[in-house]
Design an enzyme around this catalytic site. Structure first.
Site, PDB file in Angstrom:
ATOM      1  N   GLY A  43       0.917  -1.371   0.158  1.00 35.82           N
ATOM      2  CA  GLY A  43       0.143  -0.109  -0.117  1.00 35.82           C
ATOM      3  C   GLY A  43       0.866   1.323  -0.031  1.00 35.82           C
ATOM      4  O   GLY A  43       0.403   2.171  -0.686  1.00 35.82           O
ATOM      5  N   ASP A 101      -4.428   2.929  10.860  1.00 32.28           N
ATOM      6  CA  ASP A 101      -5.582   2.771  11.290  1.00 32.28           C
ATOM      7  C   ASP A 101      -5.947   2.436  12.607  1.00 32.28           C
ATOM      8  O   ASP A 101      -5.786   3.259  13.440  1.00 32.28           O
ATOM      9  CB  ASP A 101      -6.576   1.668  10.346  1.00 32.28           C
ATOM     10  CG  ASP A 101      -8.069   1.386  10.378  1.00 32.28           C
ATOM     11  OD1 ASP A 101      -8.468   2.127  11.200  1.00 32.28           O
ATOM     12  OD2 ASP A 101      -8.312   0.201   9.998  1.00 32.28           O
TER      13      ASP A 101
HETATM   14  P1  IMP Z   1      -3.462  -0.670  11.173  1.00 29.69           P
HETATM   15  O1  IMP Z   1      -2.943   0.624  11.342  1.00 29.69           O
HETATM   16  O2  IMP Z   1      -2.380  -1.619  11.753  1.00 29.69           O
HETATM   17  O3  IMP Z   1      -4.867  -1.104  11.287  1.00 29.69           O
HETATM   18  O4  IMP Z   1      -3.191  -1.294   9.639  1.00 29.69           O
HETATM   19  C1  IMP Z   1      -3.021  -0.403   8.647  1.00 29.69           C
HETATM   20  C2  IMP Z   1      -3.226  -1.217   7.296  1.00 29.69           C
HETATM   21  O5  IMP Z   1      -4.449  -1.940   7.198  1.00 29.69           O
HETATM   22  C3  IMP Z   1      -2.826  -0.374   6.062  1.00 29.69           C
HETATM   23  O6  IMP Z   1      -1.573  -0.471   5.807  1.00 29.69           O
HETATM   24  C4  IMP Z   1      -3.763  -1.134   5.183  1.00 29.69           C
HETATM   25  O7  IMP Z   1      -3.285  -2.134   4.291  1.00 29.69           O
HETATM   26  C5  IMP Z   1      -5.083  -1.619   5.875  1.00 29.69           C
HETATM   27  N1  IMP Z   1      -5.927  -0.565   5.902  1.00 29.69           N
HETATM   28  C6  IMP Z   1      -6.629  -0.004   6.913  1.00 29.69           C
HETATM   29  N2  IMP Z   1      -7.819   0.883   6.513  1.00 29.69           N
HETATM   30  C7  IMP Z   1      -7.910   0.530   5.289  1.00 29.69           C
HETATM   31  C8  IMP Z   1      -8.726   1.295   4.213  1.00 29.69           C
HETATM   32  O8  IMP Z   1      -9.473   1.977   4.569  1.00 29.69           O
HETATM   33  N3  IMP Z   1      -8.630   0.792   2.978  1.00 29.69           N
HETATM   34  C9  IMP Z   1      -7.596  -0.091   2.614  1.00 29.69           C
HETATM   35  N4  IMP Z   1      -6.662  -0.888   3.693  1.00 29.69           N
HETATM   36  C10 IMP Z   1      -6.817  -0.267   4.767  1.00 29.69           C
END
Ligand code: IMP
Ligand code: MG
Length: 178
Positions: A43, A101
């Protein structure tokens, strides 16, 4: 592809503005320092590639691959798929990601890099989704902040698709139901 979007949240012009603004700050903050920029695959790749071209510093790049989502929008386990190849001892590390996120993925990466004695570890994210936080963390460099929506485009995927969209948007509900 674009027809699957219900609405566009960040336009191409806004992405360009983010890249110009963030790269200028990074260039100023890391002048004279050993900077290693580490992109979070897959990403964070488009953002990282556009960003580095605007930073006029002798930096080094590498990539890490950590998975936190498996199939669609369901959050799964955290797994390291690829580690960095450069030595970050006494280097200033800047992790580049597409979106923060829950912050769980990031926390794991930061903890690992701390053990390797980096001089500093900061995070640069294209999107910040503070409503999703499980672990409290505020990235130093944020492109823009979004609400509690699942977005795709410019690196962000839904089931591995839509990463190549030039904008960031919200998918139509019918796409999830297919
Ligand atoms: P987190 O902060 O550990 O929850 O992980 C973040 C990762 O989750 C990102 O690098 C994305 O790959 C994925 N992710 C979180 N929210 C989204 C979204 O709205 N769309 C697509 N991927 C997301
Ligand atoms: Mg993903």
């Amino acid at each position: 592809m674009m027809k699957d979007l219900e609405k566009v949240l960040v336009t191409e012009a806004e992405i360009t503005e983010i890249i110009n603004r963030v790269s200028a700050r990074i260039e100023k903050d890391y002048k004279g320092k050993d900077l290693v920029m580490i992109g979070n695959l897959k990403g964070g790749a488009p953002f990282m590639m556009d960003l580095i071209k605007k930073i006029n510093l002798p930096l080094i790049i590498d990539f890490i691959r950590v998975e936190s989502y498996f199939g669609g929008t369901t959050q799964g386990e955290l797994v390291f798929r690829k580690d960095i190849e450069v030595d970050i001892t006494n280097k200033h590390v800047l992790i580049v990601d597409d979106i923060i996120d829950s912050s769980r993925t990031l926390k794991m990466v930061i903890d690992l890099f701390k053990k390797r004695n980096a001089s500093s570890i900061e995070v640069c994210t294209l999107l910040d989704k503070p409503s999703g936080r499980v672990i409290d963390y505020t990235p130093k460099y944020i492109g823009t902040t979004i609400g509690n929506e699942f977005v795709v485009g410019y690196g962000l995927d839904y089931d591995e698709k839509y990463r190549n969209l030039p904008v960031i948007g919200v998918l139509k509900e019918e796409v999830y139901k297919k």
